[in-house]
Write a protein that holds these residues in place. Structure first.
Motif, PDB file in Angstrom:
ATOM      1  N   ASP A   1       4.197   8.864  -9.779  1.00 40.05           N
ATOM      2  CA  ASP A   1       5.156   9.623  -8.980  1.00 40.05           C
ATOM      3  C   ASP A   1       6.080   8.737  -8.160  1.00 40.05           C
ATOM      4  N   SER A   2       6.038   7.409  -8.381  1.00 39.59           N
ATOM      5  CA  SER A   2       6.754   6.466  -7.526  1.00 39.59           C
ATOM      6  C   SER A   2       6.683   5.085  -8.167  1.00 39.59           C
ATOM      7  N   LEU A   3       7.473   4.165  -7.644  1.00 41.87           N
ATOM      8  CA  LEU A   3       7.340   2.775  -8.103  1.00 41.87           C
ATOM      9  C   LEU A   3       5.952   2.252  -7.776  1.00 41.87           C
ATOM     10  N   TYR A   4       5.438   2.627  -6.636  1.00 45.26           N
ATOM     11  CA  TYR A   4       4.064   2.275  -6.265  1.00 45.26           C
ATOM     12  C   TYR A   4       3.087   2.808  -7.304  1.00 45.26           C
ATOM     13  N   GLY A   5       3.263   4.063  -7.716  1.00 46.46           N
ATOM     14  CA  GLY A   5       2.409   4.648  -8.744  1.00 46.46           C
ATOM     15  C   GLY A   5       2.543   3.929 -10.073  1.00 46.46           C
ATOM     16  N   VAL A   6       3.766   3.512 -10.410  1.00 46.39           N
ATOM     17  CA  VAL A   6       3.984   2.733 -11.634  1.00 46.39           C
ATOM     18  C   VAL A   6       3.159   1.448 -11.591  1.00 46.39           C
TER      19      VAL A   6
ATOM     20  N   LYS B   1      11.221  -5.118  -5.783  1.00 51.50           N
ATOM     21  CA  LYS B   1      10.821  -6.532  -5.703  1.00 51.50           C
ATOM     22  C   LYS B   1       9.503  -6.677  -4.947  1.00 51.50           C
ATOM     23  N   THR B   2       9.322  -5.904  -3.892  1.00 48.33           N
ATOM     24  CA  THR B   2       8.079  -5.961  -3.120  1.00 48.33           C
ATOM     25  C   THR B   2       6.905  -5.474  -3.955  1.00 48.33           C
TER      26      THR B   2
ATOM     27  N   SER C   1       3.907  -8.075  -5.162  1.00 51.87           N
ATOM     28  CA  SER C   1       2.604  -7.862  -4.534  1.00 51.87           C
ATOM     29  C   SER C   1       1.611  -7.182  -5.466  1.00 51.87           C
ATOM     30  N   ASN C   2       2.038  -6.100  -6.114  1.00 51.57           N
ATOM     31  CA  ASN C   2       1.100  -5.270  -6.876  1.00 51.57           C
ATOM     32  C   ASN C   2       0.995  -5.659  -8.342  1.00 51.57           C
TER      33      ASN C   2
ATOM     34  N   ALA D   1       0.795  -1.229   0.000  1.00 51.25           N
ATOM     35  CA  ALA D   1       0.000   0.000   0.000  1.00 51.25           C
ATOM     36  C   ALA D   1       0.828   1.281   0.000  1.00 51.25           C
ATOM     37  N   LEU D   2       2.153   1.173   0.003  1.00 47.57           N
ATOM     38  CA  LEU D   2       3.019   2.357   0.038  1.00 47.57           C
ATOM     39  C   LEU D   2       4.174   2.168  -0.936  1.00 47.57           C
TER      40      LEU D   2
END
Length: 270
Positions: free
Chosen positions: A134-139, A82-83, A87-88, A76-77
């Motif tokens: 804006d981030s790997l999370y956003g990617v 790799k995480t 996960s996503n 979620a962040l």
């Protein structure tokens, strides 16, 4: 109440997932709960299927027998690549591929403001703009949005991708006065995304009835979404406990806030 006989809810133990389990929320006749850890205090209409989203066989078994998926699970962040990947990205591919194999009709996906975080706050955008993560999370969120579009175009699995702004009990900073989504409005938006007669592939923004807005949210209105709460109710409190930031600070300039201002996560790990 939706017509779905069984709905899979991933991320059932997270902040939003926990809210979606509330008794007044109607996701389906039976709701199958999935998270890394077992869920507790199961209601009569709930089933527990703990799993790791990166494990396709486990995901496929959880999807079997479901006709809708509310996909809130994943990291979620911002985090290590790799995480985020396992996960996503891999996890969401597993969800969609299992949905295809088992005949799931619709997916409601928890996307994020961080899929479009590099748009400036002076811009008003809708769900059809190009993504600007804006981030790997956003990617990862942009990847899954495109995955949903692919699975609709090729296989007819409908998706509502909800770009959630800031879903917390109440807004706590000045950006939240624009991006806040109350828990009650979040539950309504997910329900409407499930029950609308036809959605195809659609991007909607997860925001309450805030007087300031970055986003043209007409697609959510098409779903029948009518937010009941507003960050305006907290404006005086938030303004009193915060200060106006430097407009040249990336965290203030861009819609993604602190995610834009942060450095590349992999650098912080060295």
């Amino acid at each position: 109440m939706t017509d779905y006989k069984r709905t899979l809810l991933t991320g059932a133990g997270g902040g939003v997932g926990t809210q979606l389990r509330k008794s007044e929320t109607r996701l389906g006749q039976i709701v199958r709960l999935s998270d890394l850890k077992p869920s507790s205090d199961l209601a009569a209409h709930e089933e527990d299927y703990p799993l790791d989203l990166s494990d396709f066989d486990a995901v496929s078994e959880a999807v079997k027998g479901c006709d809708a998926i509310v996909h809130m699970g994943g990291h979620a962040l911002e985090g290590p690549w790799k995480t985020v990947l396992d996960s996503n990205i891999t996890g969401s591919y597993n969800i969609y591929e299992a949905a295809r194999r088992h005949g799931v009709k619709r997916v409601v996906y928890a996307s994020s403001v961080h899929a479009i975080g590099y748009y400036e706050r002076t811009e008003t955008i809708d769900g059809n703009v190009s993504t600007r993560p804006d981030s790997l999370y956003g990617v990862s969120k942009t990847f899954v949005e495109n995955l949903g579009r692919y699975y609709f175009d090729k296989f007819g699995i409908e998706t509502v991708s909800i770009r959630i702004g800031s879903c917390f009990p109440e807004p706590t900073d000045r950006r939240h006065l624009i991006t806040w989504l109350s828990y009650r409005d979040c539950r309504q938006l997910v329900e409407k995304s499930l029950s609308a007669p036809r959605v195809g592939f659609m991007v909607a923004y997860g925001m309450s009835n805030n007087s300031e807005a970055f986003w043209d949210n007409r697609t959510a209105a098409v779903l029948g979404y009518k937010p009941q709460d507003s960050a305006d109710d907290y404006r005086e409190k938030v303004l009193a406990m915060t200060t106006q930031g430097d407009p040249n600070d990336p965290a203030v300039r861009f819609q993604g806030g602190s995610f834009v201002a942060a450095g590349h996560f992999e650098d912080s790990e060295k």
